[in-house]
Scaffold this motif. Structure first.
Motif, PDB file in Angstrom:
ATOM      1  N   VAL A   1       0.836  -1.205   0.000  1.00  0.00           N
ATOM      2  CA  VAL A   1       0.000   0.000   0.000  1.00  0.00           C
ATOM      3  C   VAL A   1       0.871   1.255   0.000  1.00  0.00           C
ATOM      4  O   VAL A   1       0.628   2.197  -0.758  1.00  0.00           O
ATOM      5  N   LEU A   2       1.892   1.283   0.841  1.00  0.00           N
ATOM      6  CA  LEU A   2       2.766   2.453   0.892  1.00  0.00           C
ATOM      7  C   LEU A   2       3.516   2.654  -0.422  1.00  0.00           C
ATOM      8  O   LEU A   2       3.714   3.786  -0.876  1.00  0.00           O
ATOM      9  N   GLU A   3       3.943   1.557  -1.037  1.00  0.00           N
ATOM     10  CA  GLU A   3       4.639   1.652  -2.327  1.00  0.00           C
ATOM     11  C   GLU A   3       3.699   2.200  -3.401  1.00  0.00           C
ATOM     12  O   GLU A   3       4.090   3.046  -4.214  1.00  0.00           O
TER      13      GLU A   3
ATOM     14  N   ARG B   1       4.001   5.757  -5.570  1.00  0.00           N
ATOM     15  CA  ARG B   1       3.938   5.839  -7.029  1.00  0.00           C
ATOM     16  C   ARG B   1       2.838   6.788  -7.489  1.00  0.00           C
ATOM     17  O   ARG B   1       2.998   7.505  -8.483  1.00  0.00           O
ATOM     18  N   ILE B   2       1.711   6.795  -6.776  1.00  0.00           N
ATOM     19  CA  ILE B   2       0.627   7.715  -7.136  1.00  0.00           C
ATOM     20  C   ILE B   2       1.073   9.156  -6.944  1.00  0.00           C
ATOM     21  O   ILE B   2       0.835  10.013  -7.802  1.00  0.00           O
TER      22      ILE B   2
ATOM     23  N   ALA C   1       2.860  14.352  -9.276  1.00  0.00           N
ATOM     24  CA  ALA C   1       3.865  15.406  -9.317  1.00  0.00           C
ATOM     25  C   ALA C   1       4.486  15.547 -10.712  1.00  0.00           C
ATOM     26  O   ALA C   1       4.852  16.643 -11.123  1.00  0.00           O
ATOM     27  N   ASP C   2       4.606  14.443 -11.452  1.00  0.00           N
ATOM     28  CA  ASP C   2       5.214  14.483 -12.781  1.00  0.00           C
ATOM     29  C   ASP C   2       4.322  15.162 -13.810  1.00  0.00           C
ATOM     30  O   ASP C   2       4.807  15.678 -14.801  1.00  0.00           O
ATOM     31  N   GLY C   3       3.060  15.154 -13.623  1.00  0.00           N
ATOM     32  CA  GLY C   3       2.145  15.744 -14.594  1.00  0.00           C
ATOM     33  C   GLY C   3       1.531  14.669 -15.463  1.00  0.00           C
ATOM     34  O   GLY C   3       2.010  13.533 -15.525  1.00  0.00           O
TER      35      GLY C   3
ATOM     36  N   ILE D   1       7.104   0.923 -15.525  1.00  0.00           N
ATOM     37  CA  ILE D   1       7.241   0.435 -14.156  1.00  0.00           C
ATOM     38  C   ILE D   1       7.017  -1.066 -14.126  1.00  0.00           C
ATOM     39  O   ILE D   1       6.016  -1.575 -14.625  1.00  0.00           O
ATOM     40  N   LYS D   2       7.956  -1.755 -13.528  1.00  0.00           N
ATOM     41  CA  LYS D   2       7.830  -3.201 -13.383  1.00  0.00           C
ATOM     42  C   LYS D   2       7.013  -3.511 -12.132  1.00  0.00           C
ATOM     43  O   LYS D   2       6.939  -2.698 -11.219  1.00  0.00           O
TER      44      LYS D   2
END
Length: 85
Positions: free
Chosen positions: A24-26, A30-31, A36-38, A49-50
């Motif tokens: 869940v934390l991982e 990622r979310i 943040a990346d847009g 992403i693997k």
């Protein structure tokens, strides 16, 4: 003394909770990174992403888990079954 069945269930609960928390934390991390990346970069990055746990890791984890359970509870089971004969 707590029975072996209760100990095994507590161990399973603790390990399952730890694994779930990690996943869940991982995913939350990622979310947040994708936000943040847009929107333009997140789609391209999500395809690269693997998975967190690959097929090889899962099979090795299963073997290690079974070996650990056998080593932990093997002598107890052997003593219980030999006492009944």
């Amino acid at each position: 003394m707590i029975s072996i069945l209760v100990q095994e269930r507590i161990l399973g609960f603790v390990l399952g909770s730890a694994l779930t928390s990690f996943v869940v934390l991982e995913q939350r991390k990622r979310i947040r990174q994708s936000i943040a990346d847009g929107p333009s970069q997140s789609h391209a990055q999500s395809q690269l992403i693997k998975p967190i746990f690959g097929k090889e890791f899962r099979s090795q984890f299963g073997v290690m888990w079974n070996k650990a359970v056998d080593e932990a509870f093997g002598p107890v089971i052997a003593s219980l079954t030999s006492g009944r004969e």
